[in-house]
Design an enzyme around this catalytic site. Structure first.
Site, mmCIF file in Angstrom:
data_model
loop_
_atom_site.group_PDB
_atom_site.id
_atom_site.type_symbol
_atom_site.label_atom_id
_atom_site.label_comp_id
_atom_site.label_asym_id
_atom_site.label_seq_id
_atom_site.Cartn_x
_atom_site.Cartn_y
_atom_site.Cartn_z
ATOM 1 N N LYS A 10 0.824 -1.218 0.000
ATOM 2 C CA LYS A 10 0.000 0.000 0.000
ATOM 3 C C LYS A 10 0.862 1.275 0.000
ATOM 4 C CE LYS A 10 -3.945 -2.313 2.175
ATOM 5 N NZ LYS A 10 -5.017 -2.184 3.179
ATOM 6 N N TYR A 50 -12.452 -2.338 -3.820
ATOM 7 C CA TYR A 50 -12.982 -2.476 -2.462
ATOM 8 C C TYR A 50 -14.509 -2.398 -2.422
ATOM 9 C CZ TYR A 50 -8.368 -2.267 -0.224
ATOM 10 O OH TYR A 50 -7.090 -2.553 0.217
ATOM 11 N N ASN A 113 -2.288 0.060 6.844
ATOM 12 C CA ASN A 113 -1.750 -1.201 7.341
ATOM 13 C C ASN A 113 -0.795 -1.897 6.372
ATOM 14 O OD1 ASN A 113 -3.660 -2.043 5.538
ATOM 15 N ND2 ASN A 113 -4.784 -3.364 6.956
ATOM 16 N N HIS A 116 -2.052 -5.636 1.638
ATOM 17 C CA HIS A 116 -3.338 -6.308 1.498
ATOM 18 C C HIS A 116 -3.076 -7.713 1.000
ATOM 19 C CE1 HIS A 116 -7.391 -7.358 0.136
ATOM 20 N NE2 HIS A 116 -6.807 -7.805 -0.951
ATOM 21 N N GLU A 127 -9.448 -10.787 -7.434
ATOM 22 C CA GLU A 127 -8.477 -9.707 -7.266
ATOM 23 C C GLU A 127 -7.336 -9.818 -8.279
ATOM 24 O OE1 GLU A 127 -7.544 -9.860 -3.071
ATOM 25 O OE2 GLU A 127 -9.558 -9.198 -2.515
HETATM 26 P P1 CMP Z 1 -7.355 -4.736 3.489
HETATM 27 O O1 CMP Z 1 -6.802 -6.076 3.806
HETATM 28 O O2 CMP Z 1 -6.794 -4.035 2.295
HETATM 29 O O3 CMP Z 1 -8.933 -4.850 3.309
HETATM 30 C C1 CMP Z 1 -9.813 -3.784 3.555
HETATM 31 C C2 CMP Z 1 -9.119 -2.610 4.174
HETATM 32 O O4 CMP Z 1 -9.980 -1.693 4.803
HETATM 33 C C3 CMP Z 1 -8.204 -3.095 5.284
HETATM 34 O O5 CMP Z 1 -7.111 -3.780 4.748
HETATM 35 C C4 CMP Z 1 -7.899 -1.821 6.000
HETATM 36 O O6 CMP Z 1 -6.956 -1.013 5.337
HETATM 37 C C5 CMP Z 1 -9.276 -1.128 5.897
HETATM 38 N N1 CMP Z 1 -10.066 -1.372 7.107
HETATM 39 C C6 CMP Z 1 -10.649 -2.517 7.494
HETATM 40 N N2 CMP Z 1 -11.313 -2.357 8.660
HETATM 41 C C7 CMP Z 1 -11.119 -1.079 9.006
HETATM 42 C C8 CMP Z 1 -11.542 -0.283 10.102
HETATM 43 N N3 CMP Z 1 -12.293 -0.811 11.085
HETATM 44 N N4 CMP Z 1 -11.172 1.002 10.130
HETATM 45 C C9 CMP Z 1 -10.427 1.537 9.147
HETATM 46 N N5 CMP Z 1 -9.988 0.832 8.067
HETATM 47 C C10 CMP Z 1 -10.330 -0.448 8.009
#
Ligand code: CMP
Length: 142
Positions: A10, A50, A113, A116, A127
């Site tokens: 990311k 998403y 984070n 993904h 995906e």
């Molecule tokens: P990812 O694995 O890319 O899948 C969905 C993304 O949404 C996740 O990682 C986070 O970056 C984001 N995400 C999921 N849950 C939350 C949350 N509770 N608050 C903020 N961002 C979230």
């Protein structure tokens, strides 16, 4: 079972020059990179990727974050690749991620984070197809 999964580095992690470190972790875990590309997502691309999260409170900030800078997208292949990739990545919430995982080491928050990873065979197929065509996949010959 030999499997393929889809992975994103990311904008936060790309911006911190962590591509090589994260690729190293994938390869050390027995995951081979069989397709890869750097791109800067458009709003439309991010919203489509998403789509399952549309309507959730974190959707708009997530789209803003995912379009804030370049990302790396890759297809990883290996034994039990979906589970292995998720193990290397760690839990979505870095506070809950096991020590030594990418998110424990580099994620700033649940949203920012670092990486993904697909969570199932069905989502991996969707995906991978969202970003790559069959010709982009490089079958390993050695
Ligand atoms: P990812 O694995 O890319 O899948 C969905 C993304 O949404 C996740 O990682 C986070 O970056 C984001 N995400 C999921 N849950 C939350 C949350 N509770 N608050 C903020 N961002 C979230």
């Amino acid at each position: 079972m030999l499997e393929r999964t889809f992975s994103i580095i990311k904008p936060d992690a790309v911006g911190r020059n962590l591509i090589g470190d994260i690729y190293h972790r994938f390869e050390n875990a027995g995951l081979s990179i069989i397709a890869a590309r750097m791109l800067h997502l458009t709003r439309e691309q991010a919203e489509g990727f998403y789509a399952e999260h549309k309507g959730k409170p974190f959707f708009d900030p997530l789209i803003k974050f995912m379009t804030s800078g370049p990302i790396m997208v890759q297809v990883l292949e290996g034994e039990d690749a979906i589970r292995r990739h998720r193990e290397v990545i760690g839990a979505t919430d870095p506070k809950k991620a096991q020590a030594g995982t990418i998110r424990a080491d580099y994620a700033a928050s649940v949203q920012q984070n670092a990486v993904h990873g697909s969570d199932s065979v069905t989502s991996a197929e969707r995906e991978i197809a969202y970003f790559f065509s069959d010709e982009d996949i490089c079958i390993r010959t050695r």
